[in-house]
Design a protein around this motif. Structure first.
Motif, PDB file in Angstrom:
ATOM      1  N   ASN A  26      37.452  88.938 -51.419  1.00 32.85           N
ATOM      2  CA  ASN A  26      38.789  88.381 -51.688  1.00 32.85           C
ATOM      3  C   ASN A  26      38.823  87.635 -53.018  1.00 32.85           C
ATOM      4  N   LEU A  27      37.730  86.959 -53.327  1.00 35.71           N
ATOM      5  CA  LEU A  27      37.639  86.245 -54.601  1.00 35.71           C
ATOM      6  C   LEU A  27      37.612  87.237 -55.761  1.00 35.71           C
ATOM      7  N   LYS A  28      36.856  88.320 -55.606  1.00 36.27           N
ATOM      8  CA  LYS A  28      36.744  89.303 -56.681  1.00 36.27           C
ATOM      9  C   LYS A  28      38.076  89.981 -56.980  1.00 36.27           C
ATOM     10  N   SER A  29      38.957  90.034 -55.981  1.00 36.45           N
ATOM     11  CA  SER A  29      40.254  90.676 -56.180  1.00 36.45           C
ATOM     12  C   SER A  29      41.328  89.698 -56.671  1.00 36.45           C
ATOM     13  N   ASP A  30      40.976  88.409 -56.768  1.00 34.03           N
ATOM     14  CA  ASP A  30      41.948  87.403 -57.208  1.00 34.03           C
ATOM     15  C   ASP A  30      42.194  87.544 -58.708  1.00 34.03           C
ATOM     16  N   GLN A  31      43.467  87.645 -59.107  1.00 31.46           N
ATOM     17  CA  GLN A  31      43.805  87.866 -60.508  1.00 31.46           C
ATOM     18  C   GLN A  31      43.381  86.692 -61.380  1.00 31.46           C
ATOM     19  N   GLY A  32      43.557  85.485 -60.862  1.00 38.13           N
ATOM     20  CA  GLY A  32      43.157  84.310 -61.640  1.00 38.13           C
ATOM     21  C   GLY A  32      41.669  84.296 -61.912  1.00 38.13           C
TER      22      GLY A  32
END
Length: 209
Positions: free
Chosen positions: A117-123
């Motif tokens: 989920n972190l890897k997919s976060d745009q920020g």
């Protein structure tokens, strides 16, 4: 007449100073200072990105407290180093602190591979891209600085500049050492494509007789 001789004397002195390398020493010294300022500028840019990176990761991987603390502490130690590029010991401490920060960032980015989920976060992806770009800029700025210092030191050791340098108090400058340079020149390894290994399947129980 007196003014004429004064101007003539100044012209002769200017010619002598130019011929003995004084003007070139000034020029190369300023180039080295500008190159060092750019190195510090890029390191500061990296330090400014780290709080946002830590905060973003913290929202997804708060349990990785030790890794986040290591990065924060390493950044703080970097800020406490009062580096003097003309002092070899000060430059060594600066390299060591920056190397520790690079290592802490590497460990942090490796840990984030376990959080899809972190890897997919745009920020987070934007911060990762900015950090990677900054690492490249650091490498370029440091490489240019190394060349400037080498050029300055080589020029100072030649004759007659050697005499001029001694007369006006100019000395060779320390440079990034080979060992530390190899240590801090590697940007943090960023491999977001790798997935965590899947758990081994549970052993099947034999059917009851």
């Amino acid at each position: 007449m007196r003014s004429f001789f004064r101007l003539l004397l100044l012209a002769v002195l200017a010619t002598l100073l130019s011929g003995c390398g004084y003007n070139a020493i000034q020029q190369k010294d300023e180039q080295v200072k500008a190159g060092w300022a750019e190195v510090l500028n890029q390191y500061k840019r990296r330090a400014d990105l780290i709080p946002n990176l830590v905060q973003t990761v913290e929202g997804y991987a708060n349990q990785e407290r030790q890794v986040l603390t290591d990065v924060t502490n390493a950044r703080a130690r970097v800020g406490q180093v009062n580096v003097n590029a003309d002092d070899a010991e000060s430059l060594k401490q600066f390299q060591q602190a920056q190397g520790e920060l690079s290592g802490a960032l590497s460990r942090l980015l490796v840990v984030t591979e376990n959080y899809p989920n972190l890897k997919s976060d745009q920020g987070f992806r934007d911060l990762q891209a900015q950090l990677e770009g900054t690492e490249n800029r650091i490498t370029v700025a440091r490489g240019r600085y190394i060349q400037m210092v080498q050029d300055y030191n080589t020029y100072l050791r030649q004759f007659p500049q050697l005499i001029t340098a001694k007369m006006f108090g100019y000395a060779v400058k320390p440079n990034f050492s080979v060992d530390n340079e190899a240590q801090i020149s590697q940007p943090p390894a960023v491999k977001f494509g790798a997935q965590a290994p899947a758990p081994a399947p549970a052993p099947q129980q034999a059917p009851a007789q």
